[in-house]
Design a protein around this motif. Structure first.
Motif, PDB file in Angstrom:
ATOM      1  N   LEU A   1      -5.895  -7.765 -14.535  1.00 33.64           N
ATOM      2  CA  LEU A   1      -5.068  -7.322 -13.417  1.00 33.64           C
ATOM      3  C   LEU A   1      -3.620  -7.195 -13.891  1.00 33.64           C
ATOM      4  O   LEU A   1      -3.082  -8.115 -14.507  1.00 33.64           O
TER       5      LEU A   1
ATOM      6  N   PRO B   1       1.099  -7.024  -7.901  1.00 36.07           N
ATOM      7  CA  PRO B   1       0.129  -5.954  -8.160  1.00 36.07           C
ATOM      8  C   PRO B   1       0.156  -4.817  -7.150  1.00 36.07           C
ATOM      9  O   PRO B   1      -0.008  -3.654  -7.519  1.00 36.07           O
TER      10      PRO B   1
ATOM     11  N   ARG C   1      -0.074  -7.496 -12.948  1.00 31.78           N
ATOM     12  CA  ARG C   1       0.649  -8.146 -11.857  1.00 31.78           C
ATOM     13  C   ARG C   1       2.095  -7.686 -11.734  1.00 31.78           C
ATOM     14  O   ARG C   1       2.653  -7.694 -10.631  1.00 31.78           O
TER      15      ARG C   1
ATOM     16  N   CYS D   1      -4.595  -2.350  -6.147  1.00 30.27           N
ATOM     17  CA  CYS D   1      -4.338  -3.162  -7.338  1.00 30.27           C
ATOM     18  C   CYS D   1      -5.020  -2.502  -8.523  1.00 30.27           C
ATOM     19  O   CYS D   1      -6.173  -2.062  -8.409  1.00 30.27           O
TER      20      CYS D   1
END
Length: 201
Positions: free
Chosen positions: A100, A129, A102, A80
């Motif tokens: 993050l 991710p 995604r 990720c």
């Protein structure tokens, strides 16, 4: 391409603001990638964040300078990719926060993505991710690398984007925090949003 390059100063801000502002930006890795359509913000005082308990060997990049890639393996299977930012804690200058990535809408290097993912459905190439990292060829080898240098290329959105928000996905703590952001109406999200759009910036 006519878009502005996103330098490290872009990430030296509150992580939630950065997570919103990344919607519509273009992410390329060695020329492969597309438009970011879904992000999640994680702050250092957020119980769902890797930085919550302080620096470790795994999360040390989160406590470094903004504008670098933080990459980790999820459930021992998927890589990720996160973008290190400033935290919203206190004076806003603390580290230990990251966004993050995604989902992205694939636009460039699709043949490479198809080969890496082993499928051709464009809606499934980068919807999640782990899929993003596999499609873009990202791994722990990219952990800690600056986002404003090759192999990365990050370009700002052409125009303001309509953004939706809601709770983050796949976590057991901080589940009600509405720090998941996405491009409203996109078919390339990892999961649809139940909430109404929060802004058209």
């Amino acid at each position: 391409m006519g878009k502005r390059l996103l330098g490290r100063g872009f990430f030296a801000r509150n992580v939630v603001e950065v997570a919103r502002d990344l919607i519509g930006a273009t992410l390329l890795v060695d020329g492969v990638g597309g438009m970011i359509v879904e992000t999640e913000a994680y702050d250092r005082e957020d119980p769902a964040s890797h930085s919550y308990s302080g620096p470790t060997a795994r999360n040390r990049v989160m406590f470094g300078e903004p504008g670098h890639a933080y990459i980790y393996r999820s459930y021992g299977i998927h890589w990720c990719v996160n973008f290190v930012c400033r935290s919203g804690v206190g004076d806003g200058l603390a580290t230990g926060a990251a966004v993050l990535i995604r989902a992205i809408e694939p636009t460039q290097g699709i043949a490479a993505m198809v080969e890496r993912r082993g499928l051709s459905n464009p809606l499934q190439l980068c919807a999640g991710p782990g899929r993003v990292c596999q499609a873009l060829g990202l791994s722990i080898a990219h952990n800690g690398l600056p986002l404003d240098e090759p192999p990365f290329l990050l370009l700002g959105a052409d125009a303001p984007q309509p953004i939706a928000s809601g709770p983050r996905i796949g976590i057991s703590k901080g589940v009600e925090t509405p720090w998941r952001f996405g491009l409203r109406g996109s078919r390339y999200l990892s999961k649809r949003f139940a909430s109404v759009p929060v802004r058209a910036s």
